[in-house]
Design a protein around this motif. Sequence first.
Motif, PDB file in Angstrom:
ATOM      1  N   UNK A  99       0.911  -1.159  -0.077  1.00 60.74           N
ATOM      2  CA  UNK A  99      -0.119  -0.084   0.031  1.00 60.74           C
ATOM      3  C   UNK A  99       0.947   1.437  -0.190  1.00 60.74           C
ATOM      4  N   UNK A 100       2.021   1.057   0.778  1.00 62.74           N
ATOM      5  CA  UNK A 100       2.848   2.598   0.807  1.00 62.74           C
ATOM      6  C   UNK A 100       3.493   2.576  -0.522  1.00 62.74           C
ATOM      7  N   UNK A 101       3.968   1.560  -1.054  1.00 68.62           N
ATOM      8  CA  UNK A 101       4.638   1.459  -2.567  1.00 68.62           C
ATOM      9  C   UNK A 101       3.554   2.162  -3.422  1.00 68.62           C
ATOM     10  N   UNK A 102       2.372   1.856  -3.381  1.00 66.74           N
ATOM     11  CA  UNK A 102       1.382   2.307  -4.543  1.00 66.74           C
ATOM     12  C   UNK A 102       0.931   3.682  -4.269  1.00 66.74           C
ATOM     13  N   UNK A 126       3.119  -3.768  12.292  1.00 70.66           N
ATOM     14  CA  UNK A 126       3.483  -3.826  10.721  1.00 70.66           C
ATOM     15  C   UNK A 126       3.697  -2.581  10.362  1.00 70.66           C
ATOM     16  N   UNK A 127       2.961  -1.430  10.601  1.00 74.12           N
ATOM     17  CA  UNK A 127       3.046  -0.087  10.040  1.00 74.12           C
ATOM     18  C   UNK A 127       4.431   0.247  10.490  1.00 74.12           C
ATOM     19  N   UNK A 128       4.939   0.254  11.525  1.00 75.66           N
ATOM     20  CA  UNK A 128       6.334   0.566  12.233  1.00 75.66           C
ATOM     21  C   UNK A 128       7.463  -0.155  11.332  1.00 75.66           C
ATOM     22  N   UNK A 129       7.159  -1.310  11.002  1.00 75.26           N
ATOM     23  CA  UNK A 129       8.059  -1.970  10.181  1.00 75.26           C
ATOM     24  C   UNK A 129       8.100  -1.635   8.626  1.00 75.26           C
ATOM     25  N   UNK A 130       6.679  -1.375   8.055  1.00 76.23           N
ATOM     26  CA  UNK A 130       6.829  -1.028   6.918  1.00 76.23           C
ATOM     27  C   UNK A 130       7.117   0.357   6.569  1.00 76.23           C
ATOM     28  N   UNK A 131       7.320   1.107   7.444  1.00 76.94           N
ATOM     29  CA  UNK A 131       7.415   2.465   7.105  1.00 76.94           C
ATOM     30  C   UNK A 131       8.493   2.987   7.886  1.00 76.94           C
ATOM     31  N   UNK A 132       9.432   2.121   8.149  1.00 80.72           N
ATOM     32  CA  UNK A 132      10.630   2.580   8.785  1.00 80.72           C
ATOM     33  C   UNK A 132      11.288   3.540   7.791  1.00 80.72           C
ATOM     34  N   UNK A 133      12.103   4.551   8.616  1.00 82.25           N
ATOM     35  CA  UNK A 133      12.736   5.387   7.537  1.00 82.25           C
ATOM     36  C   UNK A 133      13.887   5.039   6.777  1.00 82.25           C
TER      37      UNK A 133
END
Length: 227
Positions: A99-102, A126-133
Amino acid sequence: MKVLCVAAHPDDEVLGAGGTLAKHVAEGDEVEVFLLSDGAMARFETETEAAAERRAERRAEAAAAGDILGVSDVTVLDYWGNQLDDVPLIDVVRDVESKIDAFRPDVIYTHHYGDLNVDHELVARAVRTAARPTVGSPVDRVLSFETLSATEWGMPSPDNAFQPTTFVDIDEYLERKMAAIDAYESEMRERPHPRSTEAIRNNATVWGDKSGLFAAEPFELLVERRR
């Protein structure tokens, strides 16, 4: 600016950030909602006809609430409610990453990591992992919200308490939030209960009083990257 709200179940997005999302929309930001589950299967053991009807109802409620808030899109995935701990966390992370990539959001709002509800806790992780900086990530801010009847009922521990650091003025958008809550009439409760309409409205004014505003939504800042 692009704003994404990632939540476990329909109504979580309105309870936690409904006024803030409406405010983003009014300010010209592009806002989408991403829900991992319709939440219905928490009350059914198998995919019965009644379960399918309830799932469709919950998805319709989510779409209606999204229309009221003015968000561009509401996506609901097919995980079973309150059972995210039965699937590998990496699967949830990958869905959020996709979702972040799209969508390429600048800001993400999601659950507090200390909530009693296990789905909330795992979505936050999951969000914290997927959106790590990392290099190439579009996400510059991640904020967690409280969800009434889940955050305040969490296991009491100093390391998982909801400690908001950011307060958004939603005085002009409180009625929009309440209208969106009305779309989830089947999930609301009568007083005394934290998910009563009175409690939701009072909670906004209490947080407003605590932050020098008439009505506010509180958030705990998890990530902020200034470029």
